[in-house]
Write an enzyme that holds these catalytic residues in place. Structure first.
Site, PDB file in Angstrom:
ATOM      1  N   GLU A 112     -20.364   7.178 -37.351  1.00 45.17           N
ATOM      2  CA  GLU A 112     -21.070   8.367 -37.844  1.00 45.17           C
ATOM      3  C   GLU A 112     -22.038   8.899 -36.778  1.00 45.17           C
ATOM      4  O   GLU A 112     -22.138  10.110 -36.573  1.00 45.17           O
ATOM      5  CB  GLU A 112     -21.804   8.018 -39.153  1.00 45.17           C
ATOM      6  N   HIS A 170     -11.801  -5.590 -24.642  1.00 43.11           N
ATOM      7  CA  HIS A 170     -10.357  -5.399 -24.791  1.00 43.11           C
ATOM      8  C   HIS A 170      -9.901  -4.028 -24.305  1.00 43.11           C
ATOM      9  O   HIS A 170      -8.825  -3.569 -24.668  1.00 43.11           O
ATOM     10  CB  HIS A 170      -9.951  -5.626 -26.254  1.00 43.11           C
ATOM     11  N   TRP A 185     -14.563  33.202 -40.084  1.00 44.77           N
ATOM     12  CA  TRP A 185     -14.232  32.155 -39.116  1.00 44.77           C
ATOM     13  C   TRP A 185     -12.746  32.260 -38.913  1.00 44.77           C
ATOM     14  O   TRP A 185     -11.955  31.933 -39.788  1.00 44.77           O
ATOM     15  CB  TRP A 185     -14.628  30.774 -39.676  1.00 44.77           C
ATOM     16  N   LYS A 209     -18.817  24.530 -41.899  1.00 41.35           N
ATOM     17  CA  LYS A 209     -19.381  23.506 -42.784  1.00 41.35           C
ATOM     18  C   LYS A 209     -18.348  22.886 -43.705  1.00 41.35           C
ATOM     19  O   LYS A 209     -18.285  21.687 -43.874  1.00 41.35           O
ATOM     20  CB  LYS A 209     -20.502  24.144 -43.614  1.00 41.35           C
ATOM     21  N   ASN A 211     -11.367  34.810 -48.538  1.00 42.93           N
ATOM     22  CA  ASN A 211     -11.580  33.506 -47.902  1.00 42.93           C
ATOM     23  C   ASN A 211     -10.359  32.648 -48.210  1.00 42.93           C
ATOM     24  O   ASN A 211      -9.968  32.539 -49.372  1.00 42.93           O
ATOM     25  CB  ASN A 211     -12.843  32.853 -48.489  1.00 42.93           C
ATOM     26  N   GLY A 212      -9.753  32.063 -47.187  1.00 47.03           N
ATOM     27  CA  GLY A 212      -8.569  31.225 -47.409  1.00 47.03           C
ATOM     28  C   GLY A 212      -7.482  31.592 -46.422  1.00 47.03           C
ATOM     29  O   GLY A 212      -7.757  32.195 -45.375  1.00 47.03           O
ATOM     30  N   CYS A 257     -14.474  31.039 -44.522  1.00 48.87           N
ATOM     31  CA  CYS A 257     -15.273  32.251 -44.428  1.00 48.87           C
ATOM     32  C   CYS A 257     -16.213  32.300 -45.620  1.00 48.87           C
ATOM     33  O   CYS A 257     -16.096  31.523 -46.550  1.00 48.87           O
ATOM     34  CB  CYS A 257     -14.365  33.471 -44.482  1.00 48.87           C
ATOM     35  N   ARG A 275     -20.660  29.159 -43.087  1.00 51.42           N
ATOM     36  CA  ARG A 275     -19.235  29.058 -43.391  1.00 51.42           C
ATOM     37  C   ARG A 275     -18.368  29.718 -42.316  1.00 51.42           C
ATOM     38  O   ARG A 275     -17.138  29.642 -42.362  1.00 51.42           O
ATOM     39  CB  ARG A 275     -18.932  29.730 -44.727  1.00 51.42           C
ATOM     40  N   LYS A 315     -21.947  12.551 -34.936  1.00 53.72           N
ATOM     41  CA  LYS A 315     -23.081  13.490 -34.854  1.00 53.72           C
ATOM     42  C   LYS A 315     -23.306  13.922 -33.406  1.00 53.72           C
ATOM     43  O   LYS A 315     -23.512  15.093 -33.127  1.00 53.72           O
ATOM     44  CB  LYS A 315     -24.391  12.868 -35.378  1.00 53.72           C
ATOM     45  N   GLU A 335     -20.363  16.308 -32.263  1.00 52.63           N
ATOM     46  CA  GLU A 335     -20.198  17.637 -32.864  1.00 52.63           C
ATOM     47  C   GLU A 335     -21.332  18.596 -32.557  1.00 52.63           C
ATOM     48  O   GLU A 335     -21.114  19.796 -32.489  1.00 52.63           O
ATOM     49  CB  GLU A 335     -19.946  17.551 -34.373  1.00 52.63           C
TER      50      GLU A 335
HETATM   51  O1  M6R Z   1     -17.377  18.556 -47.553  1.00 48.18           O
HETATM   52  P1  M6R Z   1     -16.735  17.294 -47.055  1.00 48.18           P
HETATM   53  O2  M6R Z   1     -17.622  16.115 -47.196  1.00 48.18           O
HETATM   54  O3  M6R Z   1     -15.404  17.038 -47.697  1.00 48.18           O
HETATM   55  O4  M6R Z   1     -16.482  17.553 -45.516  1.00 48.18           O
HETATM   56  C1  M6R Z   1     -15.769  16.640 -44.734  1.00 48.18           C
HETATM   57  C2  M6R Z   1     -16.013  16.855 -43.262  1.00 48.18           C
HETATM   58  O5  M6R Z   1     -15.525  18.102 -42.858  1.00 48.18           O
HETATM   59  C3  M6R Z   1     -17.496  16.770 -42.927  1.00 48.18           C
HETATM   60  O6  M6R Z   1     -18.020  15.547 -43.340  1.00 48.18           O
HETATM   61  C4  M6R Z   1     -17.736  16.904 -41.408  1.00 48.18           C
HETATM   62  O7  M6R Z   1     -17.144  15.861 -40.733  1.00 48.18           O
HETATM   63  C5  M6R Z   1     -19.219  16.938 -41.170  1.00 48.18           C
HETATM   64  N1  M6R Z   1     -19.695  18.278 -41.226  1.00 48.18           N
HETATM   65  C6  M6R Z   1     -19.624  16.314 -39.882  1.00 48.18           C
HETATM   66  O8  M6R Z   1     -21.007  16.310 -39.756  1.00 48.18           O
END
Ligand code: M6R
Length: 618
Positions: free
Chosen positions: A491, A514, A71, A613, A97-98, A2, A27, A495, A498
């Site tokens: 990667e 395989h 969140w 994020k 937050n937490g 949050c 957030r 992208k 997500e």
């Molecule tokens: O802040 P961080 O790099 O530790 O975050 C790790 C992942 O949550 C982050 O890389 C996430 O996979 C990305 N937002 C994906 O685009």
């Protein structure tokens, strides 16, 4: 995760809090609320959904207050569960937050003591604990401190009390909290972006700090061994706005040449990477002294193995860089998912642990980092966030200097992490006196050209946009990449998944036959990473032919389109000269395909469903 924000000494608290919450929405954004003190009362406005639904001009005038964008983790995202939460009398308001892990037990005890609850959140217990403690102490700071002693879990908490005009208090434990200092006004938030438009002077709080904000100034009580010092933020508000782009993600993709220059500038020469950005290490709130934490790169270079711990895109960056540590520096590199990592104490002499984390606040990565440190490993953090928990936990840290990244999808921070890790490998090679293969050394010398090549690739957006639009009609796709390009394929697949919700899977090309080949049907989109510099470029072309023969719609991302097009395949061109250069430029095209696909499907590009994020809970 949050976002929380408090302010004091401002002209119009409701407006300041509302503006700040909008910037914190990356957030979390499933409910929001603002509390201000007005004429001896606390006025709370909450909503399920985005902060836009709150009208700041309908909130009474005040010069201080606090706010929250949520969140949901405990309790569904409705108005009752939205923060701020209040005590029984509605005199105290808090934002958190937490996660409070012992909330069930606390709730039971508080109920027995006569407290009535209005939400199903873990957070509400905090307001009631403060209520009890305030009755005993008559001091909001003391009350927060006492309440904190009963909490288990992670938290950053802000509180105000109707009877304490001109006071906002806050504390943190394993959740970020930073103070902003302006002339006559103070701010307290999960992230600098919430108040950056007002000030560039900040104090990063540490676990255990208790902070009191008053119009007269700031008081921090903690177990610090050094005085509190304000730091200057190195980026402008413009860096945290869309600056005319339709989405933060697109803007951040376009910032990659600049971010890469920043990550690489002056850092490719031996000795030019300094830990802790050249500063004396800061000290942590635990029993350590600054001296205990002061390591240099030579101490890292003494190890024969590096264990990288990271999540998501940061994991992919570490995976992509691992190869360089082996090739360039002769150091064995292992990459572990932070959420799964358990340290093996027998390895402490041999290995150092490197946490890669953009935010420096990812709970899984922080847990793994702390566990590694406790087990006796030398630890390092590679991060975008100076002052984050990762920089305070690790023995040393390396900044990636990508600037703020607001879109949930990591783009420029992935590229910058990779570049910094690449350089780190070269520095360790130098310190170890390791002589890499001349070809590998030559690759490194060409790293300086990468930002220009990435810019040229960004300028050539047409073909990637067309592929993204085509992909939008499908529910799934595959991304093929071999050797150093397999982490890149992972990667790109991440992208696509997500932000566009198209199910994308990455495979090393050789693995297809395989098993995964069974999934290929007429029209299945397959993206293939096909660099000219691959050890055996023909191997990728045969894999492409293999899937094309089963009806797949194959598109090659390549720096040498001609021979591939001659075989009848469509291409997305990238500008690169070397093996390492290809990774950066192909990355940009993969991001572009994912972005265009998400736009075409009408997805919320910057705030994909179910994601935040920075994931500050395990
Ligand atoms: O802040 P961080 O790099 O530790 O975050 C790790 C992942 O949550 C982050 O890389 C996430 O996979 C990305 N937002 C994906 O685009």
């Amino acid at each position: 995760m949050c976002g929380i924000l408090g302010c004091i000494g401002v002209e119009d608290a409701a407006q300041v809090l509302h503006d700040g919450l909008k910037r914190l929405e990356y957030r979390g954004y499933d409910s929001a609320g603002i509390a201000v003190a007005h004429e001896g009362d606390i006025q709370v406005d909450k909503t399920a959904g985005r902060v836009e639904a709150i009208e700041p001009t309908h909130i009474p005038h005040s010069t201080f207050g606090l706010a929250h964008t949520r969140w949901a983790t405990h309790g569904e995202p409705n108005e009752a569960n939205a923060h701020p939460h209040t005590d029984c009398a509605g005199r105290i308001a808090i934002a958190h937050n937490g996660i409070i892990e012992n909330h069930d037990e606390l709730r039971q005890q508080l109920r027995q003591d006569g407290h009535a609850f209005t939400s199903t959140t873990d957070t509400e217990v905090i307001a009631h604990l403060i209520e009890d403690a305030y009755q005993a102490t008559g001091d909001l700071g003391q009350a927060l401190r006492q309440a904190r002693h009963r909490l288990e879990g992670s938290y950053a908490i802000l509180a105000v009390h109707a009877d304490e005009p001109n006071l906002v208090v806050g504390t943190r434990h394993e959740s970020p909290l930073v103070v902003g200092i302006d002339d006559g006004a103070l701010y307290l938030a999960s992230d600098i972006v919430a108040f950056r438009e007002h000030t560039d002077r900040v104090v990063h709080l540490e676990d255990g700090d208790l902070v009191r904000l008053t119009p007269q100034g700031l008081i921090v009580d903690g177990q610090r061994t050094e005085p509190v010092q304000a730091e200057q933020v190195a980026w402008d508000l413009e860096d945290a706005t869309k600056a005319g782009f339709p989405h933060f993600m697109l803007k951040e993709m376009h910032e990659q040449p600049r971010a890469l220059r920043e990550a690489l500038t002056g850092r490719t020469q031996p000795g030019s990477i300094e830990l802790n950005d050249g500063d004396t290490p800061t000290c942590s709130p635990s029993n350590e002294t600054a001296r205990d934490r002061g390591i240099d790169l030579a101490q890292v270079a003494d190890h024969d193995q590096l264990i990288f711990i990271a999540c998501g895109s940061s994991y992919n960056a570490a995976l992509a860089a691992a190869h360089e540590f082996e090739q360039l520096a002769g150091i064995e590199a292992r990459v572990e998912r932070a959420s799964e990592y358990e340290p093996n104490p027998w390895q402490t002499d041999r290995a150092a642990v490197v946490a890669v984390t953009q935010s420096g606040e990812t709970a899984d990565t922080l847990r793994a980092l702390e566990a590694a440190k406790q087990a006796g490993f030398t630890t390092l953090a590679v991060t975008n966030t100076n002052g984050s928990t990762a920089t305070r936990t690790a023995h040393g840290w390396v900044p990636i200097r990508a600037g703020p990244e607001i879109s949930v999808a990591a783009t420029k921070t992935f590229a910058s992490q990779l570049a910094v890790l690449h350089n780190l490998a070269a520095h360790l090679a130098h310190l170890r006196g390791f002589t890499p293969d001349p070809r590998v050394r030559e690759e490194l010398d060409h790293l300086q050209d990468v930002p220009t090549q990435v810019q040229a690739t960004l300028d050539e957006a047409g073909p990637a946009n067309a592929v993204g639009q085509r992909l939008a009609d499908h529910d799934r796709c595959f991304v093929l990449g071999s050797g150093p390009n397999h982490p890149l394929a992972e990667e790109i697949a991440l992208k696509i998944k997500e932000i566009s919700y198209v199910h994308a899977e990455a495979f090393p090309a050789g693995e297809l036959k395989h098993g995964p080949l069974a999934l290929v049907e007429e029209g299945t989109p397959v993206l293939a990473l096909a660099p000219r510099t691959a050890e055996d470029p023909e191997a990728m072309i045969s894999s492409m032919s293999e899937v094309a023969a089963r009806g797949a719609d194959v598109i090659a991302i390549t720096d040498e389109p001609q021979p591939i097009e001659e075989r009848g395949f469509q291409t997305v061109p990238v500008a690169s000269k070397t093996e390492a250069g290809f990774v950066y430029s192909a990355l940009v095209q993969g991001q572009r395909i994912a972005y265009q696909c998400a736009v075409e499907r009408g997805c919320n590009v910057d705030k994909p469903r179910n994601l935040a994020k920075s994931v500050t809970v395990e």
